[in-house]
Motif scaffolding. Structure first.
Motif, short mmCIF file in Angstrom:
data_model
loop_
_atom_site.label_atom_id
_atom_site.label_comp_id
_atom_site.label_asym_id
_atom_site.label_seq_id
_atom_site.Cartn_x
_atom_site.Cartn_y
_atom_site.Cartn_z
N SER A 154 53.11 36.19 34.87
CA SER A 154 53.34 37.53 35.40
C SER A 154 54.18 38.35 34.41
O SER A 154 54.83 37.80 33.53
N TYR A 155 54.12 39.66 34.56
CA TYR A 155 55.00 40.57 33.82
C TYR A 155 55.70 41.43 34.86
O TYR A 155 55.06 41.96 35.78
N TRP A 156 56.99 41.62 34.73
CA TRP A 156 57.80 42.21 35.79
C TRP A 156 57.34 43.62 36.17
O TRP A 156 57.43 44.01 37.34
N ARG A 157 56.82 44.40 35.21
CA ARG A 157 56.45 45.78 35.53
C ARG A 157 54.97 45.95 35.84
O ARG A 157 54.52 47.05 36.17
N SER A 158 54.19 44.89 35.77
CA SER A 158 52.77 44.95 36.08
C SER A 158 52.56 45.08 37.59
O SER A 158 52.98 44.22 38.35
N SER A 159 51.90 46.15 38.00
CA SER A 159 51.65 46.33 39.44
C SER A 159 50.67 45.27 39.95
O SER A 159 50.74 44.87 41.12
N CYS A 160 49.76 44.81 39.10
CA CYS A 160 48.84 43.74 39.52
C CYS A 160 49.60 42.46 39.80
O CYS A 160 49.31 41.75 40.78
N SER A 161 50.56 42.13 38.96
CA SER A 161 51.39 40.95 39.19
C SER A 161 52.29 41.14 40.40
O SER A 161 52.54 40.19 41.16
N PHE A 162 52.78 42.36 40.58
CA PHE A 162 53.62 42.71 41.72
C PHE A 162 52.88 42.37 43.03
O PHE A 162 53.46 41.80 43.97
N ARG A 163 51.58 42.69 43.10
CA ARG A 163 50.79 42.38 44.29
C ARG A 163 50.85 40.89 44.61
O ARG A 163 50.98 40.49 45.77
N LEU A 164 50.74 40.08 43.57
CA LEU A 164 50.72 38.64 43.78
C LEU A 164 52.05 38.12 44.26
O LEU A 164 52.11 37.22 45.12
N ARG A 165 53.13 38.65 43.73
CA ARG A 165 54.45 38.21 44.18
C ARG A 165 54.64 38.53 45.66
O ARG A 165 55.19 37.72 46.42
N ILE A 166 54.17 39.71 46.09
CA ILE A 166 54.27 40.06 47.51
C ILE A 166 53.41 39.11 48.33
O ILE A 166 53.87 38.56 49.34
N ALA A 167 52.16 38.90 47.92
CA ALA A 167 51.25 38.05 48.69
C ALA A 167 51.80 36.64 48.83
O ALA A 167 51.75 36.04 49.92
N LEU A 168 52.32 36.09 47.75
CA LEU A 168 52.86 34.73 47.79
C LEU A 168 54.05 34.65 48.73
O LEU A 168 54.20 33.67 49.49
N ASN A 169 54.89 35.67 48.71
CA ASN A 169 56.06 35.65 49.59
C ASN A 169 55.69 35.89 51.05
O ASN A 169 56.29 35.30 51.95
N VAL A 170 54.71 36.76 51.30
CA VAL A 170 54.26 36.96 52.68
C VAL A 170 53.74 35.65 53.25
O VAL A 170 53.99 35.31 54.42
N PHE A 174 44.82 39.54 30.45
CA PHE A 174 45.56 40.33 31.43
C PHE A 174 46.39 39.41 32.32
O PHE A 174 46.05 38.25 32.54
N VAL A 175 47.48 39.95 32.85
CA VAL A 175 48.20 39.29 33.94
C VAL A 175 47.79 39.97 35.24
O VAL A 175 47.36 41.13 35.22
N PRO A 176 47.90 39.23 36.36
CA PRO A 176 48.46 37.91 36.54
C PRO A 176 47.42 36.81 36.38
O PRO A 176 46.22 37.07 36.42
N VAL A 177 47.95 35.60 36.22
CA VAL A 177 47.13 34.39 36.29
C VAL A 177 47.84 33.42 37.23
O VAL A 177 49.06 33.25 37.13
N LEU A 178 47.09 32.82 38.14
CA LEU A 178 47.64 31.81 39.03
C LEU A 178 47.02 30.46 38.72
O LEU A 178 45.79 30.34 38.61
N VAL A 179 47.87 29.44 38.56
CA VAL A 179 47.41 28.07 38.38
C VAL A 179 47.78 27.29 39.63
O VAL A 179 48.94 27.26 40.05
N PHE A 190 42.83 40.67 42.69
CA PHE A 190 41.98 40.67 43.87
C PHE A 190 41.43 39.26 44.10
O PHE A 190 41.47 38.74 45.24
N ALA A 191 40.92 38.62 43.07
CA ALA A 191 40.37 37.27 43.19
C ALA A 191 41.44 36.27 43.62
O ALA A 191 41.19 35.39 44.45
N ILE A 192 42.64 36.41 43.07
CA ILE A 192 43.71 35.47 43.42
C ILE A 192 44.10 35.63 44.88
O ILE A 192 44.30 34.64 45.60
N ILE A 193 44.21 36.87 45.35
CA ILE A 193 44.58 37.09 46.75
C ILE A 193 43.52 36.52 47.68
O ILE A 193 43.84 35.89 48.70
#
Length: 238
Positions: free
Chosen positions: A21-37, A67-72, A82-85
């Motif tokens: 992830s990159y801290w300012r990437s809105s795409c990565s931001f989505r993933l951090r929210i989804a994981l925490n939810v 591109f970020v994000p990437v989930l392993v 979108f695919a990760i979510i």
């Protein structure tokens, strides 16, 4: 960037999610929210886009497009937010990110698509630096982005105003909220758009933003603080 390889390291972490992830990437931001939810723990590995770490060979093994994000997740390596979510929704059904009502699901998909297809790609780093700044001019970057965001949020306002509750499409946090919150963050923190200019439902959308941030940063936002941030008339562009 922490070293990464598609091989033994990821396979030896079968029970650990790893988020590049990159801290300012809105795409990565989505993933951090989804994981925490969903209440999922993960290891955060930073990829500095400004230093070009997304072009390093070891990262391109994970995502050839760079591109970020990437989930392993064990042997699974997934890129594109979108695919990760959708992967998380299928594999980890707790705290669903989509409603059961088929119409509300479609509204969520539409809102997510507007953000991920019609707003965010038009102000990503490559476009702003390598095309708008170099080919058009550095003074044109901010007007370009502001126009793109205002157009997108005009569409979102029309889409959501008949479907919202406490959140964008009801009384629970769903996919639409997860895509909206980071885009709002970029709108006023990076691109100097006061929330009062977003549209008639700016208060609802702003409330969504701050409520959803609770799940990303792990602490509630007080309403008086929300008011100060949302209704300021200008914000310093980072």
């Amino acid at each position: 960037m922490a070293s990464a390889s598609v091989g033994e390291e990821e396979h030896n972490n079968n029970n650990k999610l790893i988020l590049y992830s990159y801290w300012r990437s809105s795409c990565s931001f989505r993933l951090r929210i989804a994981l925490n939810v969903k209440g999922l723990k993960y290891e955060y590995r930073a990829v500095n886009l400004l230093k070009g770490e997304q072009t390093h060979p070891e990262f391109l093994q994970l995502n050839p497009i760079g591109f970020v994000p990437v989930l392993v997740d064990g042997p699974a390596v997934i890129f594109d937010s979108f695919a990760i979510i959708m992967f998380l929704e299928d594999k980890y059904p707790q705290h669903p990110l989509l409603p059961t009502d088929i119409h509300k699901r479609a509204i969520n998909f539409q809102a997510a698509s507007i953000v991920s297809s019609s707003i965010q790609p038009l102000h990503n780093l490559n476009l702003l630096q390598k095309y708008i700044e170099e080919k058009v001019g550095p003074d044109e970057k901010l007007p370009w982005v502001q126009g793109v965001i205002r157009k997108g949020f005009t569409a979102l306002e029309k889409l959501l105003k008949e479907h919202s509750g406490r959140y964008a499409t009801g009384d629970e946090i769903f996919m639409a909220d997860i895509f909206l919150a980071p885009q709002l963050h970029s709108a006023y923190k990076r691109f100097n758009i006061p929330m009062v200019q977003i549209g008639q439902v700016h208060l609802l959308i702003s409330l969504i933003y701050f409520k959803v941030l609770y799940y990303c940063w792990g602490k509630p936002c007080r309403l008086e603080k929300m008011h100060d941030v949302v209704f300021q008339t200008s914000v310093q562009v980072e």
